[in-house]
Design a protein around this motif. Structure first.
Motif, PDB file in Angstrom:
ATOM      1  N   GLN A   1      42.031  64.911 -41.706  1.00 51.86           N
ATOM      2  CA  GLN A   1      42.034  64.014 -40.243  1.00 51.86           C
ATOM      3  C   GLN A   1      40.910  63.724 -39.562  1.00 51.86           C
ATOM      4  OE1 GLN A   1      45.374  62.873 -39.728  1.00 51.86           O
ATOM      5  NE2 GLN A   1      45.692  63.727 -41.641  1.00 51.86           N
TER       6      GLN A   1
ATOM      7  N   GLU B   1      44.512  68.810 -43.436  1.00 50.50           N
ATOM      8  CA  GLU B   1      44.144  68.855 -42.092  1.00 50.50           C
ATOM      9  C   GLU B   1      42.767  68.529 -41.768  1.00 50.50           C
ATOM     10  OE1 GLU B   1      45.131  72.540 -39.532  1.00 50.50           O
ATOM     11  OE2 GLU B   1      46.714  73.002 -41.187  1.00 50.50           O
ATOM     12  N   LEU B   2      41.726  68.864 -42.835  1.00 53.30           N
ATOM     13  CA  LEU B   2      40.376  68.466 -42.353  1.00 53.30           C
ATOM     14  C   LEU B   2      40.188  66.846 -42.645  1.00 53.30           C
ATOM     15  CD1 LEU B   2      38.787  71.543 -44.225  1.00 53.30           C
ATOM     16  CD2 LEU B   2      38.436  71.002 -41.793  1.00 53.30           C
TER      17      LEU B   2
ATOM     18  N   ARG C   1      36.061  75.248 -45.706  1.00 50.45           N
ATOM     19  CA  ARG C   1      35.062  75.313 -44.852  1.00 50.45           C
ATOM     20  C   ARG C   1      33.672  74.166 -45.325  1.00 50.45           C
ATOM     21  NH1 ARG C   1      32.543  80.287 -45.265  1.00 50.45           N
ATOM     22  NH2 ARG C   1      34.351  81.300 -44.136  1.00 50.45           N
TER      23      ARG C   1
ATOM     24  N   HIS D   1      33.280  72.832 -40.087  1.00 48.43           N
ATOM     25  CA  HIS D   1      34.778  72.570 -39.707  1.00 48.43           C
ATOM     26  C   HIS D   1      35.353  73.464 -40.630  1.00 48.43           C
ATOM     27  CE1 HIS D   1      33.692  69.073 -37.221  1.00 48.43           C
ATOM     28  NE2 HIS D   1      32.964  68.803 -38.225  1.00 48.43           N
ATOM     29  N   SER D   2      36.470  74.148 -40.250  1.00 45.84           N
ATOM     30  CA  SER D   2      37.205  74.954 -41.049  1.00 45.84           C
ATOM     31  C   SER D   2      38.641  75.066 -40.718  1.00 45.84           C
ATOM     32  CB  SER D   2      36.330  76.387 -40.972  1.00 45.84           C
ATOM     33  OG  SER D   2      37.178  77.537 -41.696  1.00 45.84           O
ATOM     34  N   ARG D   3      39.473  75.264 -41.970  1.00 50.51           N
ATOM     35  CA  ARG D   3      40.920  75.464 -41.668  1.00 50.51           C
ATOM     36  C   ARG D   3      41.146  76.519 -42.563  1.00 50.51           C
ATOM     37  NH1 ARG D   3      39.454  72.534 -38.371  1.00 50.51           N
ATOM     38  NH2 ARG D   3      40.390  70.425 -37.328  1.00 50.51           N
ATOM     39  N   GLU D   4      42.352  77.222 -41.976  1.00 45.01           N
ATOM     40  CA  GLU D   4      42.812  78.452 -42.886  1.00 45.01           C
ATOM     41  C   GLU D   4      44.394  78.033 -42.907  1.00 45.01           C
ATOM     42  OE1 GLU D   4      42.101  82.402 -41.491  1.00 45.01           O
ATOM     43  OE2 GLU D   4      43.737  83.127 -42.658  1.00 45.01           O
ATOM     44  N   VAL D   5      44.932  78.387 -44.339  1.00 50.81           N
ATOM     45  CA  VAL D   5      46.450  78.298 -44.397  1.00 50.81           C
ATOM     46  C   VAL D   5      47.056  79.352 -45.330  1.00 50.81           C
ATOM     47  CG1 VAL D   5      48.144  76.938 -45.593  1.00 50.81           C
ATOM     48  CG2 VAL D   5      46.523  75.709 -44.256  1.00 50.81           C
TER      49      VAL D   5
ATOM     50  N   ILE E   1      40.911  79.335 -46.957  1.00 48.28           N
ATOM     51  CA  ILE E   1      40.100  78.615 -45.922  1.00 48.28           C
ATOM     52  C   ILE E   1      39.186  77.728 -46.833  1.00 48.28           C
ATOM     53  CG2 ILE E   1      38.207  79.147 -44.179  1.00 48.28           C
ATOM     54  CD1 ILE E   1      39.205  82.134 -44.318  1.00 48.28           C
TER      55      ILE E   1
ATOM     56  N   ASP F   1      46.944  72.346 -47.909  1.00 54.01           N
ATOM     57  CA  ASP F   1      47.403  71.956 -46.582  1.00 54.01           C
ATOM     58  C   ASP F   1      46.169  72.128 -45.838  1.00 54.01           C
ATOM     59  OD1 ASP F   1      49.985  71.537 -47.354  1.00 54.01           O
ATOM     60  OD2 ASP F   1      50.823  73.165 -46.218  1.00 54.01           O
ATOM     61  N   ALA F   2      45.080  72.949 -46.029  1.00 51.39           N
ATOM     62  CA  ALA F   2      44.072  73.152 -45.271  1.00 51.39           C
ATOM     63  C   ALA F   2      43.154  71.921 -45.247  1.00 51.39           C
ATOM     64  CB  ALA F   2      43.246  74.200 -45.549  1.00 51.39           C
TER      65      ALA F   2
END
Lengths: 453, 453
Positions: free
Chosen positions: A292, A289-290, A388, A397-401, A386, A285-286
């Motif tokens: 995108q 998002e990245l 990153r 750029h970092s996303r956490e789920v 995460i 999922d993270a």
């Protein structure tokens, strides 16, 4: 030794007297669980491993009693449990339960279908037994703790064989004494090592556990005798696999608050959108998002993937060679997302991974952060991932789920689940007939559903 | 992780190229092992558990290919392995190996008989595979160490499933790759808990391991894929069950001095005179000596039975209720000797123990002495049992045994072994025909022997 004494007897008594279909939430989730299991098994019905198992069964021979899912064939109950367990888990597309840290339905449902075949079993009996099987498997998971999984055992088979035996004993109306004996027979067969993750043996663990449960039930029907202290003894199942921690934990985990809610509904089954290990769902999922951001792979210098310590234990492949190994690789799952590749069955087949994915995975490292605080709703508790990305231009750029889509906190809707089934079913007529059979299952005989397998 | 890498491959290579029947001592002991296994299985052929298993097999159905020992029936290979494994170990009358801390022949021979049936296999191929199966099982035992047994696993099944798979792969002329794969399939099925000692599940552990080996072989024949790092990985068989100690031990234990001598001959198989756990054999011999004093039971105030720490782990019943539990009770074995009761099958049946034995056992305690130095020839290494009787008149009588009769250091003669077989065989014609078949086995087809089962 003292603290576990009487555990088997107490748990058996609860399982034999409960009627959890009276609980609306449990009944609903049980029907969703059956649908999801069948969707997963049908999706895997042409898997190469299934063809091999069918060859082995053909060579063995046996009375054709129980249906092999999607094969238009029958086999003896033990064989059907083996094959149908394998099919459910073949694509790693089947449900997960966070208390189990494994896959309950692909063990319990094949066991129950096998035992029900050729017998008059009501849909309600079947649903009660299934809910109770999940309940026992989740409670065993809590009792046994995390050490055995981290050491190397696969909970799907280790706990599944025992839980499915409880469920099978309940289905067939065993006495307390018979149930205790069957569980005694089951504990000596339970096992399965995580070293198989990424091979055909991993899904066969579900089939083996179902086979073991059927053997435990059938041998008990012949009055074959095992220990009646399967869970209680210092050299019994819980202590051997769970160690000292289990002695304490089991006292409450096995039967405390029994029947207040049912674990099939709370914390609930986790139905998958994608055919890979659920431990990679957060990172997927993270990464989606990245994705995108549409970053070019060449512009990526380095990717860190951060877990809590031990949170990636199931993901045993860091540099998978095939899509099948990639089911247990956070690196591969992240790579596919960032490369804009879909999570299709084809991308998780036994074919080699693409060179683009291979090159991107070379830039990835796993890190562990024991201090990071995830969402309080995180599933499993405390889990986060995460992703990153560090670009060559210095930007990060970092996303956490912590709560991935499909998990009980962000569940698939009934419509999404029905579409997962429709995508797997061989034809739309069958798809709708089976949906109808499941919707009315508590008021019908199980044979009406079993004939559609 | 580093130290075990390549272990599976290396061991497979040794097993596939060795021809241990060239060693006179190994060949002799292998024939004695086959004879002793068949004597034990025939002695157990009417055991209640066997009748139950036959009922379960009948319900399953299957192609009748392989002989069920002493039953005048055939079943499919998997079923035959299960039943014949059970039969060999049913009375705990079958051989033991001190490196294994368990029963090699009742797992390996049923596997090999099942796989050989319906195929052209020479007696020499069969004997080579058997000797190598024992070799692997003994070496796995040394590699895995004592911790897993003390924790609660039963080596007969845990190690047996893996060793019998090596043996089966060798018998059928598998390639190295196929053998590695079969071992991979086997490790995820291996298990079995000591909590079953004294129930019908204990002997079934031998049958389950043989069934698992047959499955590993047959699924590999269908090209079903498991891990090829079964023994090597940090989450593989040796490390999971043996822990860190195995990482070091395995490097030498698995293949060092390969082929210098064969473990079937040195340290050698231990053939039993009596149908109870070999861990009680030392105490039995000591008690039989004390029985020569003809002390009246009423004159006995107290009996201490002294072991090295852990030396009584297999003897899980201190106050057995039945003769069957008494197979795993030093107290019962000592009581029978002191009461002048013979070690017959009847005295180890499922019937309740006599009240005299029950009363005498109440006077017994186990003690442990870590400092006592046993005979350097002690088997297993360091093992001893002292039986010390304190009489009401204040006198004390004590006997110590480290090398019991039947153990490789005090072996049964060929004549004694042949008489054990003659006592078990259904008739003397069969007894002599089978003796002849075994004597000339290395120069005959295996089918000549198999037809006599």
């Amino acid at each position: 030794m003292g603290s576990l004494i009487g555990s088997t007897e107490k748990l058996v008594a609860e399982v034999l007297k409960a009627t959890p279909t009276a609980d609306v939430a449990a009944l609903r989730e049980a029907k969703r669980g059956i649908l999801d299991y069948l969707a997963s098994a049908y999706a895997g019905r042409d898997d190469a491993g299934a063809v091999k198992l069918l060859g082995a069964i053909e060579a063995e021979g046996g009375r054709p009693i129980a249906a092999l899912i999607g094969q238009n064939k029958r086999a003896n109950r033990r064989q059907a449990a083996l094959v149908n367990g394998f099919l459910g888990h073949a694509l790693d597309y089947d449900d997960v339960h966070s208390d189990v840290r494994g896959h309950p339905s692909s063990v319990i449902l094949p066991t129950l279908f096998a035992l029900a075949s050729g017998r008059e079993i009501s849909g309600k009996q079947f649903l009660d037994a299934y809910i109770l099987g999940v309940e026992v498997m989740a409670r065993l998971g809590r009792a046994i703790g995390t050490a055995s999984y981290l050491k190397g055992w696969h909970n799907t088979s280790l706990l599944g064989a025992v839980a499915a035996t409880f469920a099978g004993a309940r289905l067939l109306g065993f006495t307390a004494e018979q149930t205790q004996n069957a569980v005694g027979i089951a504990v000596s067969q339970a096992g399965g090592l995580r070293v198989q993750f990424g091979t055909e043996m991993k899904p066969l663990h579900a089939g083996l556990a179902a086979q073991q449960a059927v053997q435990a039930i059938e041998w008990t029907q012949q009055a074959f005798r095992g220990t009646d202290a399967a869970l209680d003894s210092k050299i019994g199942f819980l202590h051997v696999y769970g160690g000292k921690a289990a002695d304490e934990a089991a006292r409450t985990a096995l039967t405390e608050d029994w029947g207040k809610t049912w674990r099939i509904a709370a914390p609930g089954l986790w139905f998958k959108r994608n055919p890979f290990c659920s431990a990679a769902a957060h990172g997927a999922d993270a990464a989606l998002e990245l994705a995108q951001l549409h970053v070019d792979a060449a512009a990526i210098e380095k990717i860190d993937i951060v877990f809590p310590p031990g949170g990636d234990a199931a993901l045993i492949h860091t540099r998978p060679q095939t899509g099948e190994q990639g089911r247990f690789s956070i690196e591969y799952v992240v790579a596919l997302a960032l490369l804009g590749q879909p999570y299709t069955l084809a991308n998780f087949s036994s074919a080699p991974v693409s060179s683009e994915a291979g090159m991107l995975m070379e830039k990835m490292s796993r890190c562990y952060d024991a201090d990071h605080k995830p969402d309080p709703q995180a599933i499993p508790i405390g889990r986060f991932t995460i992703v990153r990305i560090m670009l060559t231009d210095g930007s990060v750029h970092s996303r956490e789920v912590s709560v991935p889509t499909g998990s009980p906190q962000a569940p698939l809707t009934d419509a999404e689940l029905e579409n997962k089934w429709r995508d797997s079913a061989p034809d739309q007529d069958k798809a709708e007939r089976l949906l109808q059979a499941i919707r009315g299952l508590e008021n019908a005989w199980l044979s009406g559903l079993e004939e559609l397998l």
